[in-house]
Design a protein around this motif. Sequence first.
Motif, PDB file in Angstrom:
ATOM      1  N   TYR A   8       0.832  -1.203   0.000  1.00 12.04           N
ATOM      2  CA  TYR A   8       0.000   0.000   0.000  1.00 12.04           C
ATOM      3  C   TYR A   8       0.866   1.252   0.000  1.00 12.04           C
ATOM      4  O   TYR A   8       0.642   2.171  -0.800  1.00 12.04           O
ATOM      5  N   TRP A  12       0.795   3.792  -3.218  1.00 15.65           N
ATOM      6  CA  TRP A  12       0.068   5.048  -3.039  1.00 15.65           C
ATOM      7  C   TRP A  12       0.926   6.196  -2.533  1.00 15.65           C
ATOM      8  O   TRP A  12       0.433   7.318  -2.445  1.00 15.65           O
ATOM      9  N   TYR A  18       2.711   5.245  -8.298  1.00 13.08           N
ATOM     10  CA  TYR A  18       1.721   6.020  -9.059  1.00 13.08           C
ATOM     11  C   TYR A  18       1.771   5.647 -10.533  1.00 13.08           C
ATOM     12  O   TYR A  18       0.732   5.469 -11.178  1.00 13.08           O
ATOM     13  N   ARG A  21       0.202   2.229 -11.096  1.00 12.56           N
ATOM     14  CA  ARG A  21      -1.262   2.309 -11.062  1.00 12.56           C
ATOM     15  C   ARG A  21      -1.800   2.988 -12.310  1.00 12.56           C
ATOM     16  O   ARG A  21      -2.821   2.579 -12.863  1.00 12.56           O
ATOM     17  N   HIS A  89      -7.617  -3.803  -3.489  1.00 11.60           N
ATOM     18  CA  HIS A  89      -6.834  -2.844  -2.715  1.00 11.60           C
ATOM     19  C   HIS A  89      -6.007  -3.621  -1.696  1.00 11.60           C
ATOM     20  O   HIS A  89      -6.527  -4.549  -1.071  1.00 11.60           O
TER      21      HIS A  89
END
Length: 157
Positions: A8, A12, A18, A21, A89
Amino acid sequence: VVLAVIIYVFLWRTTIGYRIRAVGLNPDASRYAGINVPFYQALSLTLAGGFAGLAGVVEVLGVQHRLLEGITGGYGFSGIVAALFGGLHPLGSIPASILFGGLLVGADKMQRAVQVPSSLITAILGLVVLFVVGSAIWSKRWAARRKIEAVKEMEVA
């Protein structure tokens, strides 16, 4: 649990995360923004393979203490289902894994104690997966429909 938190933070809170993603969500837009799409796709696949290998090492060294044929026992399917339960997630996968693990352990106990056929247990688990994934799809459609209705109301006014 620790690895989920690390993933995580990586995805993030770092620029590399980034970019990974962004490439996963829309490769064309990422390419237009100047992100090297093939590199970040290969990086994400390498990281995923490394984490799967780490899980295999834990299974072999910590549980079985030797390498056996057929050691996985469908862990890949269970991992995909837990990820879907968690909303794809890393932090959501923690409670989802606990829930799905409880379902699997409860199914095994039902099979031993009450002689419930394994095919019935597999069908029930499949229905649970179907309803969870289906509810996510329906909630997205419901939200999109409400958004369209709100826009139409604004146009009328």
